[in-house]
Design a protein around this motif. Structure first.
Motif, short mmCIF file in Angstrom:
data_model
loop_
_atom_site.label_atom_id
_atom_site.label_comp_id
_atom_site.label_asym_id
_atom_site.label_seq_id
_atom_site.Cartn_x
_atom_site.Cartn_y
_atom_site.Cartn_z
N LEU A 10 -18.25 -18.66 -35.94
CA LEU A 10 -19.07 -17.72 -36.64
C LEU A 10 -18.52 -16.78 -37.28
O LEU A 10 -18.84 -16.16 -38.59
CB LEU A 10 -19.75 -16.88 -35.44
N HIS B 242 -26.34 -18.74 -35.65
CA HIS B 242 -26.42 -17.96 -34.34
C HIS B 242 -27.44 -18.80 -33.22
O HIS B 242 -26.75 -19.06 -32.10
CB HIS B 242 -26.74 -16.95 -34.44
N THR C 33 -25.84 -22.16 -32.07
CA THR C 33 -24.71 -22.34 -31.24
C THR C 33 -25.08 -21.48 -29.97
O THR C 33 -24.43 -21.41 -28.85
CB THR C 33 -23.63 -21.27 -31.84
N ALA C 34 -26.10 -20.69 -29.78
CA ALA C 34 -26.53 -20.14 -28.59
C ALA C 34 -27.21 -21.19 -27.61
O ALA C 34 -27.01 -21.13 -26.39
CB ALA C 34 -27.63 -18.97 -28.79
N ALA D 55 -18.11 -10.74 -34.79
CA ALA D 55 -18.38 -11.87 -34.46
C ALA D 55 -16.98 -12.35 -33.65
O ALA D 55 -17.26 -13.27 -32.66
CB ALA D 55 -18.61 -12.80 -35.47
N ASN E 50 -25.06 -13.97 -28.61
CA ASN E 50 -25.04 -14.65 -29.96
C ASN E 50 -26.53 -14.21 -30.29
O ASN E 50 -26.70 -14.08 -31.40
CB ASN E 50 -24.96 -16.26 -29.53
N GLY F 145 -17.21 -20.53 -29.83
CA GLY F 145 -18.02 -20.18 -30.87
C GLY F 145 -17.53 -18.96 -31.71
O GLY F 145 -17.97 -18.85 -32.94
N GLY F 146 -16.82 -17.98 -31.30
CA GLY F 146 -16.70 -16.95 -32.16
C GLY F 146 -15.91 -16.93 -33.30
O GLY F 146 -15.89 -16.53 -34.50
N TRP G 22 -15.82 -16.23 -25.37
CA TRP G 22 -16.56 -16.23 -26.84
C TRP G 22 -15.63 -16.51 -28.02
O TRP G 22 -16.23 -17.50 -28.60
CB TRP G 22 -17.21 -14.92 -26.91
#
Length: 129
Positions: free
Chosen positions: A15, A83, A86-87, A46, A103, A11-12, A7
């Motif tokens: 975010l 979100h 990115t999901a 996040a 997400n 993406g984390g 994660w």
């Protein structure tokens, strides 16, 4: 633990950077410091979401409700869109489906952060790891 590392890489970090930027801007504006503090809490969530969950603090006052409405209009909707965006690639990759679900689970707190608390899943769901 492994999902948290994946994660973080996919993406984390981005975010969390978005939440941190929103928090800094809110703190600079003085009046919106409560939003900044909430944004910093969500940024940490996040970065490392697995093993934690979001719960309501109970009854919130009128100021929290008004603050959440203002937050949705100013920043929440844009972060929620982030979100979703990115999901989508996470779901497409098949392997990233748990990441995509995590997400999407962050959207409610990104829309209305005041009156929410982030707790370890073991406190909210006894008997889980």
């Amino acid at each position: 633990m492994l999902l948290n590392v994946i994660w973080l890489v996919f993406g984390g970090i981005w975010l969390a950077a978005g939440y941190l930027l929103a928090g800094v801007i809110c703190c600079l504006l003085i009046v919106t410091i409560p939003f900044g503090i909430a944004s910093f809490r969500i940024a940490i969530y996040a970065l490392w979401p697995f093993g934690r969950t979001v719960v309501d603090r109970g009854r919130v006052g009128a100021f929290s409700t008004i603050g959440n409405v203002i937050w949705v209009l100013v920043a929440g909707i844009w972060i929620a869109i982030g979100h979703v965006l990115t999901a989508i690639p996470m779901f497409v990759s098949i392997i990233g489906i748990p990441l995509g679900i995590a997400n999407l689970k962050m959207i409610p707190i990104s829309l209305m952060p005041l009156g929410k608390e982030i707790v370890p899943s073991t406190h909210y769901f006894p008997g889980t790891r």
